[in-house]
Enzyme design. Sequence first.
Site, mmCIF file in Angstrom:
data_model
loop_
_atom_site.group_PDB
_atom_site.id
_atom_site.type_symbol
_atom_site.label_atom_id
_atom_site.label_comp_id
_atom_site.label_asym_id
_atom_site.label_seq_id
_atom_site.Cartn_x
_atom_site.Cartn_y
_atom_site.Cartn_z
ATOM 1 N N ASP A 77 52.128 135.431 67.730
ATOM 2 C CA ASP A 77 51.681 134.307 68.562
ATOM 3 C C ASP A 77 50.216 133.946 68.371
ATOM 4 O OD1 ASP A 77 50.980 136.800 69.995
ATOM 5 O OD2 ASP A 77 50.305 135.441 71.572
ATOM 6 N N ASP A 80 47.317 138.980 67.589
ATOM 7 C CA ASP A 80 47.959 140.289 67.682
ATOM 8 C C ASP A 80 49.208 140.314 66.811
ATOM 9 O OD1 ASP A 80 49.838 138.789 69.106
ATOM 10 O OD2 ASP A 80 48.931 139.282 71.024
ATOM 11 N N TYR A 229 52.202 136.473 79.056
ATOM 12 C CA TYR A 229 52.779 135.134 79.161
ATOM 13 C C TYR A 229 53.645 135.047 80.408
ATOM 14 C CZ TYR A 229 51.045 134.176 74.497
ATOM 15 O OH TYR A 229 50.224 133.971 73.411
ATOM 16 N N GLU A 474 39.847 133.760 69.644
ATOM 17 C CA GLU A 474 41.231 134.033 69.258
ATOM 18 C C GLU A 474 41.986 132.723 69.060
ATOM 19 O OE1 GLU A 474 44.963 136.939 70.425
ATOM 20 O OE2 GLU A 474 43.599 136.314 72.020
#
Length: 622
Positions: A77, A80, A229, A474
């Site tokens: 995603d 990571d 999430y 990120e």
Amino acid sequence: MEKHFRLISVAPLFLFLCLPFAFAGHDYGQALSKSILFFEAQRSGFLPHNQRVTWRANSGLNDGKANGVDLVGGYYDAGDNVKFGLPMAFTITMMSWSIIEYGKQMAASDELVHAMDAVKWGADYLIKAHPEPHVLYGEVGDGNSDHNCWQRPEDMTTDRRAYKIDPSNPGSDLAGETAAAMAAASIVFRHSNPAYANELLAHAHQLFDFADKYRGKYDSSITVAQKYYRSISGYNDELLWAAAWLYQATNNQYYLSYLGNNGDSLGGTGWGMTEFSWDVKYAGVQTLVAKFLMQGKAGHYAPVFERYQQKAEYFMCSCIGKGTRSIQKTPGGLIFRQGWNNMQFVTSASFLATVYSDYLASAGRSIKCASAIVTSSELLSFAKSQVDYILGDNPRATSYMVGYGNNYPRQVHHRASSIVSIKVNPSFVSCRGGYAAWFSRKASDPNVLAGAIVGGPDAYDNFADERDNYQQTEPATYNNAPILGILARLNGGHGGYNQLLPVVVPAPTQQKPASHPKVTPAPASNSAPISIEQKMTTSWNAKGKTYYRYSTIVTNKSAKTLTDLRLSISKLYGPIWGLTKSGDSYAFPSWLDSLPAGKSLEFIYIHSASAADVSVSSYTLA
């Protein structure tokens, strides 16, 4: 990802009233190419022979094995090595929507094949993740153990357990978003790969039924996702979102009725939103339903769909600062929602503004906001300003797309890009060793994560290019997915396309031209104030038969307003959109009662024969 957040189809057409135009300044074509390339860096599984991000290698090859299912593939995603189902499905939906709206512009810059490959990579995984009608795998890997490690995907030693939803442990939000993704992707592949499109639709129908029948929040079933999430908005928005995409993909009235009958109870007509994200889909639903309304598809649900549209336009007015509530912006003009990966909200809101701008232009409409009338061009200018900020037009003169321009983030919070490629140095990188040797390095990443859009600046346009500053450095797949469409639109211009017409995504590769039937101009009335021009716009093969799509332009060449138009159409052997059948003739569509001087309307039809005979039966000039 290191956290959680808050809360084409076949259609008629309208007057084409806008002129095509493109923008200058940034190299939107280069930015589009890079933004698509980013997805190749996020791939999990066996990488294909045409992999362009060559510093990556195969990874996650045993995913699902412990659960007795093949879950190899898909996308990581963010920075990571976890595969989270909800944001991945949203990513596929938004990439598909970008192609559905702006595939022609992508094809013109030779990027359509890459964009479709990106969609298919994710859609293939979603098919694997749905092994039974009422079973869907929603996560592979554990965020907690993964975030305690700093390893290349190729070296992973973390837990790769898979987590699922089923009737006993439901997840309507996850199943609904996955249904939406597969329905949207089916439109992308409808003409180039119809068998694949049908497979996707079969999964989408089953998943919608699963989501609607067994209701519940997915993170109550897959609890390991809550920290990363969490579904703050619940699942009502995903039920409507999935229904909207299934209607767009199938024209099945069941889904239109679902939107009409459940719009009030599920919040589609009630929530006035100022964000659109992987969690909160209401603004996206409202935009799609407003499109259906402008296409004349609402039928007796028009009063309900008008309430959806009001909320869609509430969102648009909020974006440009002319509504009753305005979205916060930084001093440099960037949408600001939150400090953690704010850029996701920027790209998603800008995409909705872009498509709605084109819907309005195709319909010849504007928006009445609280403080002003807003035109389609103003909405597009807003979206352009956000993209330009991302690409470097900001107080720091920083490009927040890695690899674009000269001043972009060099220490991205991303495991794979921050560690030397396994192809350069195959020495194993351990879980904690990666933190010591690579995460803590105060140096540029050894691998440039080209095209990645990072989290971006704070509320005051400040940004720190540091690897441990995960809130700002990120990237995420759902940051990039919406911007594909905007960049294609800005790079290719409008191109003269009516965004309310039926969608035909062009073939992604050059094919040998088929022999086409001859198209002869349709006869026009002898009195000359009305001209009729036909042309074949595309063709495709299905079950051994060749189908042709014809576009017909009717133009009022007089100096007066044309009313009471009646057209005679013979030798028509398929469906027609954009006109209303009236006895033995065809009249204006339901949303149109006249044609001003010099204006045109367009209708289309599809059949497996030469062009139909179209002529004027009667009309009035007032």
